[in-house]
Design an enzyme around this catalytic site. Structure first.
Site, short mmCIF file in Angstrom:
data_model
loop_
_atom_site.label_atom_id
_atom_site.label_comp_id
_atom_site.label_asym_id
_atom_site.label_seq_id
_atom_site.Cartn_x
_atom_site.Cartn_y
_atom_site.Cartn_z
N ASP A 1 36.76 62.17 113.52
CA ASP A 1 38.26 63.11 113.51
C ASP A 1 38.32 64.17 114.63
OD1 ASP A 1 36.50 64.97 112.76
OD2 ASP A 1 37.05 64.74 110.80
N MET A 2 39.29 64.99 114.42
CA MET A 2 39.23 66.34 115.63
C MET A 2 38.19 67.03 115.70
SD MET A 2 43.25 67.02 115.49
CE MET A 2 43.18 68.27 116.97
#
Length: 130
Positions: free
Chosen positions: A16-17
């Site tokens: 994810d980020m």
């Protein structure tokens, strides 16, 4: 029963980020391990589906213990058993260097393609008794 071991590597697309494995991807990892178990048992899920029988996950209990990151080499360790003529249960752990980072208890059932529960096929029940 000897635990089944399924190795995998975390890729950029899995993160994810924040650079950690996106939580839903652990469910994908354990699904892949279960699919490998079914294949190694010699069961052809496409043939089963053609006969109108499919596996369906009916319950998942999951604990996220620690984060995995891009490049990590992980292993899904699975034990399983026929819990009833209809249910197949799995205890699964995702491990990094032998340490548990995710664990799940999964219940799968066999159903007709129309959604009606049916008994696990005899060959699965026989294999699981070994």
């Amino acid at each position: 029963m000897t635990p089944h071991r399924f190795p995998l590597t975390v890729y950029y697309e899995d993160t994810d980020m924040a650079g950690v494995v996106y939580y839903a991807n652990y469910l994908r990892y354990i699904e892949r391990a279960r699919s490998e178990i079914v294949e190694q048992m010699g069961l052809d899920q496409n043939a089963m589906r053609a006969q109108g029988i499919v596996f369906v996950v009916s319950r998942v209990e999951a604990d996220y213990v620690s984060a995995a990151r891009m490049g990590d080499r992980l292993e899904v360790v699975t034990t399983h058993q026929a819990a009833s003529p209809v249910r197949w249960t799995f205890d699964q752990e995702v491990q990094r260097d032998g340490a548990v980072i995710f664990r799940a208890h999964v219940v799968a059932v066999t159903m007709t393609t129309g959604g009606k529960p049916v008994r696990l096929p005899a060959e699965i029940r026989a294999t699981l008794k070994k």
